[in-house]
Design an enzyme around this catalytic site. Sequence first.
Site, mmCIF file in Angstrom:
data_model
loop_
_atom_site.group_PDB
_atom_site.id
_atom_site.type_symbol
_atom_site.label_atom_id
_atom_site.label_comp_id
_atom_site.label_asym_id
_atom_site.label_seq_id
_atom_site.Cartn_x
_atom_site.Cartn_y
_atom_site.Cartn_z
ATOM 1 N N ARG A 63 45.887 9.934 -49.287
ATOM 2 C CA ARG A 63 45.325 8.607 -49.597
ATOM 3 C C ARG A 63 45.616 7.638 -48.459
ATOM 4 N NH1 ARG A 63 48.124 4.301 -52.664
ATOM 5 N NH2 ARG A 63 46.623 2.699 -53.286
ATOM 6 N N ARG A 105 46.527 -12.909 -54.894
ATOM 7 C CA ARG A 105 47.909 -12.981 -54.420
ATOM 8 C C ARG A 105 48.324 -14.421 -54.164
ATOM 9 N NH1 ARG A 105 49.534 -7.840 -52.863
ATOM 10 N NH2 ARG A 105 47.833 -6.334 -52.764
ATOM 11 N N THR A 121 50.435 5.691 -60.105
ATOM 12 C CA THR A 121 51.368 4.558 -60.169
ATOM 13 C C THR A 121 52.717 4.892 -60.808
ATOM 14 O OG1 THR A 121 49.395 3.197 -60.607
ATOM 15 C CG2 THR A 121 51.490 2.061 -60.466
ATOM 16 N N LYS A 177 38.759 2.843 -59.935
ATOM 17 C CA LYS A 177 40.149 2.622 -60.344
ATOM 18 C C LYS A 177 40.124 1.783 -61.621
ATOM 19 C CE LYS A 177 43.068 1.538 -57.038
ATOM 20 N NZ LYS A 177 43.571 0.846 -55.834
#
Length: 483
Positions: free
Chosen positions: A34, A75, A282, A221
């Site tokens: 990845r 963020r 994760t 995702k």
Amino acid sequence: MTFRRTKIVATLGPSSNSPEVLEQLILAGLDVARLNFSHGTPDEHKARAKLVRDLAAKHGRHVALLGDLQGPKIRIAKFTNKRIELAVGDTFTFSTSHPLTEGTQQIVGIDYPDLVKDCGVGDELLLDDGRVVMRVESATGDALHCSVLIGGPLSDHKGINRRGGGLTAPALTEKDKADIKLAAEMDLDYLAVSFPRDASDMEYARQLRDESGGTAWLVAKIERAEAVADDETLDGLIRASDAVMVARGDLGVEIGDAELVGIQKKIIQHARTHNKAVITATQMMESMIQNPMPTRAEVSDVANAVLDYTDAVMLSAESAAGAYPLEAVQAMARICAGAEKHPTSKTSKHRMGERFQRCDESIALAAMYTANHFPGVKAIIALTESGYTPLIMSRIRSSVPIYAFSPHRGTQARAAMFRGVYPVPFDPAELPPEQVSQAAVDELLKRGVVEPGDWVILTKGDSYHTIGGTNGMKILHVGEALI
């Protein structure tokens, strides 16, 4: 000869960039590398991709490359002193007008103006994957004034989620659009789309991929609460993708950790029903960022995903930035192989009462039915252009290995992510038709997979250059003269 059926995805980063470490990871069983487009430059990604392909070829392995788009992760900006420490009861403000490099103990800037619009009094905001939690006490046109419910350190650029989801950022940013073009240049095998809300986000990503000339299969995702709000949305998102990822970090934050295990099982089951590959990701080995051995809970987590019949399990920081990248891959391989001995992974009731849509799908499922009910079958050979036939086969629970025989590098690499599928370079068009079956079986004999007396199932099409053209299945007896 025993093979691990569940595949391993590992994220590359500072801990795994060197040729020495990368070679060890490939030898330890890495199936998909990845590349996280949230970090690093295009040149760094290109160098990593080349290294992976060169090392895999050197060892006769097939390793897929997965590019992961950053997506609209919202963020906070920066603090004057890089980080602060928040305590329960502290007041804290997010402001769209505060200077982006001058965050303090009381306030930090944010460059996503819609955050103020999307949130209201009483909403809970989760920072850094839920490590810090705040409640909105009041809101103005350019700021959210909050009180801290769960304290802890907060540093530059940490992500924000709203509990329950509902932040309106579009799924593809300008950076993502540039990275889709980069993925096409690099000829990546898979491309993961972050934070898609529904099928239309994936359709847009597919349009951009096509326009850029890319051929990567698209991975949705699943990490927004909206994506799993109901079966219709989830199934639409799965159908619009080539594969899905259970992205448990943001998803767990948005829907709450208590809901996560049930949703993981549901996503895996729905993905398989819709004939898509699925990655579970994760924090699978989070403690191995600092420790050479996983915890018992992590062993159970990986094994549980294997028993759910995920195609692949994924390492993030463990392999990208941790102290033990090789040990993490080795531990994952060991746990997968152990879990696969459990009898539930060898029986299937998948789609028993359904009708099939396509000829190649019907052949694929007939092959699996035969393999699971005729004890002498030791292997399945799928002669495949696109990899679709072995993908369908691998949706069925079985302990019989599936070999994807293909002349195409891209198909070989993609098939490396499918559960229980092993790519074999093979071009049937180079042989007279009557020699193809014998040559295919000889390839498995050479590899020590079968021996005389075993049975092998072979699927193929009348034409070797037609995608979706698989229309025939043979049962072959190894050791007899085959045509």
